[in-house]
Motif scaffolding. Sequence first.
Motif, PDB file in Angstrom:
ATOM      1  N   GLN A 175     -55.138 -30.198  64.245  1.00 15.72           N
ATOM      2  CA  GLN A 175     -54.553 -30.130  62.899  1.00 15.72           C
ATOM      3  C   GLN A 175     -53.994 -31.459  62.400  1.00 15.72           C
ATOM      4  O   GLN A 175     -53.953 -31.701  61.189  1.00 15.72           O
TER       5      GLN A 175
ATOM      6  N   ILE B 241     -63.173 -29.717  65.760  1.00 13.21           N
ATOM      7  CA  ILE B 241     -62.538 -30.141  64.506  1.00 13.21           C
ATOM      8  C   ILE B 241     -62.562 -31.671  64.412  1.00 13.21           C
ATOM      9  O   ILE B 241     -61.871 -32.358  65.146  1.00 13.21           O
TER      10      ILE B 241
ATOM     11  N   TRP C  57     -58.817 -32.519  59.898  1.00  9.96           N
ATOM     12  CA  TRP C  57     -58.071 -31.405  59.281  1.00  9.96           C
ATOM     13  C   TRP C  57     -57.103 -32.037  58.280  1.00  9.96           C
ATOM     14  O   TRP C  57     -57.511 -32.440  57.202  1.00  9.96           O
TER      15      TRP C  57
ATOM     16  N   HIS D  78     -58.185 -32.274  52.257  1.00  7.49           N
ATOM     17  CA  HIS D  78     -57.617 -32.673  53.550  1.00  7.49           C
ATOM     18  C   HIS D  78     -56.185 -33.201  53.378  1.00  7.49           C
ATOM     19  O   HIS D  78     -55.374 -33.107  54.292  1.00  7.49           O
TER      20      HIS D  78
ATOM     21  N   VAL E 152     -61.045 -28.351  56.632  1.00  8.31           N
ATOM     22  CA  VAL E 152     -61.497 -28.850  57.935  1.00  8.31           C
ATOM     23  C   VAL E 152     -62.930 -29.342  57.850  1.00  8.31           C
ATOM     24  O   VAL E 152     -63.729 -28.843  57.050  1.00  8.31           O
TER      25      VAL E 152
END
Length: 118
Positions: A9, A43, A46, A64, A70
Amino acid sequence: MNRFTETDQNCNCGCGLNLAPRHPRFLQALTTARELAGVPFVINSWTRCERHNKAVGGEEASSHLKGCAVDIGCKDSATRWKILHALMMAGFSRIGIGKTFLHADMDGEKPAGVVWLY
Ligand SMILES: [Zn+2]
């Protein structure tokens, strides 16, 4: 099912910015999509801070920057289908298709029902 990690994240520049917690519906839908897809979600990007977004050539109004987008790495057609199908089944209506990734966001300030190419 494993949760998405802070590493997933956080902004990739190392600044520690993580805006994902502001978007519980996005997080839930992404978790559902990953379960449906049955493949790992790698990912690539993010949350992005302003500086990092500029550095990677992101759009000025990139979702973003809000933490509700993502980029998921995917390099072959079968994996792309699984992830794309799962994203749509999970309720994503804003999807971008790149050669090596899929972008998905839930940005209420942008049009829904769109798929674009990079
Ligand atoms: Zn950053």
